[in-house]
Design a protein around this motif. Structure first.
Motif, short mmCIF file in Angstrom:
data_model
loop_
_atom_site.label_atom_id
_atom_site.label_comp_id
_atom_site.label_asym_id
_atom_site.label_seq_id
_atom_site.Cartn_x
_atom_site.Cartn_y
_atom_site.Cartn_z
N HIS A 122 63.78 -79.15 19.93
CA HIS A 122 62.37 -78.83 20.02
C HIS A 122 61.50 -79.88 20.34
O HIS A 122 60.43 -79.76 20.85
CB HIS A 122 62.16 -78.32 18.47
CG HIS A 122 60.76 -77.81 18.39
ND1 HIS A 122 60.52 -76.28 18.65
CD2 HIS A 122 59.86 -78.22 17.64
CE1 HIS A 122 59.00 -76.31 18.26
NE2 HIS A 122 58.75 -77.28 17.82
N HIS A 133 58.54 -80.74 23.12
CA HIS A 133 57.15 -81.28 22.86
C HIS A 133 56.81 -82.16 23.92
O HIS A 133 55.77 -82.23 24.19
CB HIS A 133 56.91 -81.41 21.24
CG HIS A 133 56.46 -80.39 20.60
ND1 HIS A 133 55.36 -79.45 20.88
CD2 HIS A 133 57.07 -79.94 19.54
CE1 HIS A 133 55.44 -78.61 19.97
NE2 HIS A 133 56.38 -78.77 18.84
N ASP A 143 53.74 -74.69 19.30
CA ASP A 143 55.09 -74.28 19.76
C ASP A 143 55.14 -73.02 21.05
O ASP A 143 54.26 -72.02 20.77
CB ASP A 143 55.89 -73.61 18.41
CG ASP A 143 56.00 -74.67 17.41
OD1 ASP A 143 56.04 -76.00 18.05
OD2 ASP A 143 56.55 -74.66 16.43
N SER A 148 53.71 -82.91 14.19
CA SER A 148 53.58 -81.67 14.36
C SER A 148 53.67 -81.28 12.80
O SER A 148 53.36 -82.13 11.87
CB SER A 148 54.95 -81.05 14.97
OG SER A 148 55.94 -81.41 14.34
ZN ZN Z 1 56.59 -77.92 17.39
#
Ligand code: ZN
Ligand code: KG4
Length: 393
Positions: free
Chosen positions: A157, A161, A359, A188
């Motif tokens: 993930h 980003h 996200d 985040s």
């Molecule tokens: Zn995130």
């Protein structure tokens, strides 16, 4: 090489599915978004002041099949055609989706009634994030892979980003060609990290938070002030009003934790506690809220900027990438641009376009493409893909 990537994101409170067509090799390919659907659970988690994992999981399980259907429709890849599903396949799907019985029925309906779409690769977030939430996406990817015989790449993930921040949607649908070594500041709800990048796929974590993540601190401080989740945008709005009105500080000595530590680590829980003590037992007016939000945002931004600048100097960095949900903050963007312009005029700084800060699954397609092109670590067998809440870069 052209390739159609189906990407899936369920690490926190957004369920997202995209279909992205790639043309060329990573990192010089062009990316065309054929379909994109995202469903946020923010409203549902509001009353808990943060993400409630069991609910996140249930909502992802409800959302994914309709999101995929919508996405395929948008990409004009949803063709009604009934399919024979053998009982072995059916059992296999049931075992893959064993933890998500509600999803099994709608999943089977979708594949039973539609032709296999021309998808070449599935990219799915396998971590980091909330493990029960991640598993929904991973199991969904495995079930699709089984039915449609498509390879799957698990994606980090945070790498998503990073890529989101250099993806130029408005200009040419390509990634910016960046100079290495690059420094990524990832901020985040779950992470605060400084990552030194020698190249794509070559990462070294040089600093991280020792307690709360920045986004978490925004969310907790917002909650202390009675503001809704997620706190980042709420605090940002109030802080900006305070600056417009030039309000005096509510508390002018909020700590800048670890600002002068010799390493590149962060800590935000002390700052959050300082805000708590400052407001404890007080009836806050709207003016107070604005001033606190501004004082807090100032403290956070100063720490992020100075620590990043110290790392830039230490490692002779030419390019900084700021990514993750908190990078949506207008104030942090302004301060980084202004601060670095003064002290490091040749430095390139990248922020994600607003829609890609928080996200989404477009960034997961980008990271999946990087992996498929062999630029990142090689993929293993589909069955061995697991959700890993603490997966690190
Ligand atoms: Zn995130
Ligand atoms: O990357 P993200 O969408 O999810 C995680 O991977 O955690 O980040 C969510 C975090 C939340 O803590 C939210 O409060 C914060 O990003 N955030 C912001 C802003 N927009 C979202 N923080 C500060 N300013 C914003 N404008």
């Amino acid at each position: 090489m052209e390739m159609k990537i189906l990407s899936i994101e369920t690490s926190a409170d957004e369920s997202a599915v995209s279909i992205v067509e790639t043309d060329g090799e990573f990192p010089t390919a062009t990316y065309t978004l054929l379909g994109n659907s995202l469903r946020t659970q923010i409203e549902m988690h509001r009353e808990y002041g943060g993400i409630f994992p069991a609910m996140a999981r249930r909502e992802h399980a409800k959302a994914l099949v309709p999101l995929l259907q919508h996405c395929l429709e948008e990409a004009e890849m949803l063709e009604v055609e009934s399919q024979e599903i053998t009982s072995t396949d059916r059992e296999h799907i049931q075992s893959i989706l064993d933890r998500e019985p509600d999803m099994t029925k709608v999943f089977l309906e979708l594949v039973e009634n539609h032709a296999r779409p021309e998808i070449d690769l599935i990219a799915v977030t396998s971590g980091p994030g909330l493990e029960p939430a991640l598993w929904v996406g991973v199991s969904f990817a495995k079930a699709l892979a089984h039915m449609w015989n498509i390879p799957v790449v698990p994606v980090n993930h945070m790498e998503g980003h990073i890529l989101a921040s250099v993806f130029d949607v408005e200009e040419d649908d390509q990634l910016a060609q960046i100079e290495f070594p690059t420094l990524s500041l990832l901020i985040s709800g779950g992470h605060t990290e400084l990552i030194l990048m020698k190249n794509w796929g070559q990462y070294k974590k040089i600093g991280q938070t020792r307690d709360d993540a920045v986004g978490e601190a925004f969310d907790k401080v917002a909650r202390l002030m009675g503001l809704p989740y997620p706190g980042g945008p709420e605090i940002g709005k109030l802080a900006s009003k305070a600056r417009q009105q030039n309000l005096p500080p509510f508390k002018d000595d909020l700590p800048r934790p670890m600002l002068h530590s010799k390493d590149f680590d962060f800590s935000f829980s002390g700052l959050k506690t300082a805000v708590r003590y400052a407001i404890e037992g007080k009836e806050l007016t709207e003016i107070d809220q604005m001033a606190i939000a501004r004082d807090f945002e100032d403290a956070v931004t100063e720490v992020l900027l100075k620590k990043t600048a110290a790392a830039v100097d230490e490692y002779g960095i030419q390019t900084v990438i700021v990514g993750g949900g908190v990078s949506a903050s207008t104030y942090i963007r302004q301060q980084f641009n202004a601060g670095f312009l003064e002290s490091h005029p040749d430095l390139q700084i990248y922020f994600p376009t607003p829609g890609l800060s928080t996200d989404n699954s477009i960034m997961i397609a980008l990271a999946g493409h990087a992996k498929a092109d062999g630029r990142l670590s090689p993929q293993g067998a589909i069955d061995s893909i697991r959700a890993d809440g603490n997966k690190s870069l």
